[in-house]
Design an enzyme around this catalytic site. Structure first.
Site, PDB file in Angstrom:
ATOM      1  CG  HIS A 169      -0.259   0.126   2.689  1.00 23.20           C
ATOM      2  ND1 HIS A 169       0.502  -0.781   2.971  1.00 23.20           N
ATOM      3  CD2 HIS A 169      -0.608   0.974   3.496  1.00 23.20           C
ATOM      4  CE1 HIS A 169       0.974  -0.460   4.407  1.00 23.20           C
ATOM      5  NE2 HIS A 169       0.330   0.781   4.633  1.00 23.20           N
ATOM      6  CG  HIS A 216      -0.108   4.325   5.145  1.00 21.94           C
ATOM      7  ND1 HIS A 216      -0.909   3.480   5.747  1.00 21.94           N
ATOM      8  CD2 HIS A 216      -1.006   5.331   4.769  1.00 21.94           C
ATOM      9  CE1 HIS A 216      -2.076   3.832   6.114  1.00 21.94           C
ATOM     10  NE2 HIS A 216      -2.234   5.108   5.445  1.00 21.94           N
ATOM     11  CG  ASP A 232       5.236   3.134   7.167  1.00 19.11           C
ATOM     12  OD1 ASP A 232       4.167   3.567   6.647  1.00 19.11           O
ATOM     13  OD2 ASP A 232       4.971   2.275   7.874  1.00 19.11           O
ATOM     14  CG  HIS A 233       4.437   0.354   3.875  1.00 15.88           C
ATOM     15  ND1 HIS A 233       4.441  -0.838   4.290  1.00 15.88           N
ATOM     16  CD2 HIS A 233       4.006   0.857   5.038  1.00 15.88           C
ATOM     17  CE1 HIS A 233       4.064  -1.272   5.408  1.00 15.88           C
ATOM     18  NE2 HIS A 233       3.916  -0.048   5.748  1.00 15.88           N
TER      19      HIS A 233
END
Ligand code: ZN
Length: 287
Positions: free
Chosen positions: A75, A77, A79-80
């Site tokens: 996904h 976000h 942090d990804h």
């Protein structure tokens, strides 16, 4: 949060799976984002993580001379997925995986936690696959934490990469409007009904070795939360902040906002089932 987290080290978890921890610990990420390398002679990279020079150097060291066939994101976000274009520039690999969010169709979706620069070369629909030598990854659509969330199943080993849908350290934040509790519960059922999954590797926290029991526990926990909310409404406690104070005793104050979003997600789900209604600043039970 663990103090001895092996940030930047490539750790082999099983023959086809290697983990590299990014240096972004926080109350939302545990010890940080865990990037997974899949394969032996050629690779896929799942959740490249934050666009951080040290993490990118660690990933490239772990990749070595091997070709990268795909950069996959569960996904978008922050942090990804933000390291995806930098890793693409370094390896030439296509960015394949979850859909970008339509951030322009609803103001609140343009949330600071979203990677608005995410631009995949190919979006995987549920059940679609990407493969290399000795590995096959299948997309498992699991909306809820975000509307575009995918898990990835490694067919050869029975491992499921669960992103933030199911995590090994904390329950998942479900924050409206993009997060959706009804979808999240359906996506938990989806995993309960996948007997082929032997182990989960989440983006945050330890591997989960009893996955089906673990997911049933998560579903039960959400049902308990829903029951708490209904009881508080019975007692006339109708404002989200007042509910959070009573439901999350001892919570890290930095997580109050996220807890409030999860309570709101339950209320929206209950509203869609005609159990509650919005009233003024708060909520009430429907007769
Ligand atoms: Zn997330």
């Amino acid at each position: 949060m663990t103090d001895d987290a092996p940030t930047g080290l490539a750790i082999a978890l099983e023959p086809l799976v290697t983990r590299v921890l990014a240096g972004n610990p926080s109350p939302f990420t545990n010890s940080g984002t865990q990037t997974y390398l899949i394969g032996t002679t050629d690779l896929a990279v799942i959740d490249p993580g934050p666009d951080d020079a040290d993490h990118l150097a660690a990933l490239l060291a772990a990749v070595g001379e091997r070709p990268v066939r795909a950069i996959l994101c569960t996904h978008t976000h922050r942090d990804h997925s933000p390291a995806a274009p930098t890793l693409q520039a370094a390896t030439g690999a296509p960015i394949i995986g979850c859909a970008p969010l339509a951030l322009d169709d609803a103001g609140p979706r343009a949330d600071a936690s979203f990677d608005t620069g995410y631009s995949p070369d190919q979006v995987l629909a549920d059940g679609e696959q990407v493969a290399g030598e000795g590995w096959t990854l299948t997309a498992v659509a699991t909306p809820g934490h975000t509307s575009n969330h995918l898990c990835f199943a490694l067919e050869e080993s029975g491992a499921l990469f669960t992103g933030d849908h199911v995590m090994g350290w904390s329950t998942t934040v479900v924050a409206p409007p993009d997060g959706n509790m009804a979808a999240y519960m359906t996506s938990l059922d989806r995993l309960i009904n996948r007997p082929q999954d032997r182990i989960y590797y989440p983006a945050h926290g330890d591997p989960i070795e009893n996955p089906h029991r673990f997911v049933r526990g998560l579903a039960g926990h959400r049902k308990q939360r829903e029951g708490q909310i209904l009881r508080l409404l019975e007692q006339g406690v109708g404002e989200v902040s007042a509910m959070v104070e009573r439901m999350y005793v001892g919570l890290d104050p930095q997580l109050y906002g996220a807890a409030g979003r999860s309570v709101l997600a339950h209320l929206i789900d209950l509203e869609s089932r005609a159990r509650v209604a919005a009233e003024g600043e708060g909520w009430r039970l429907r007769a």
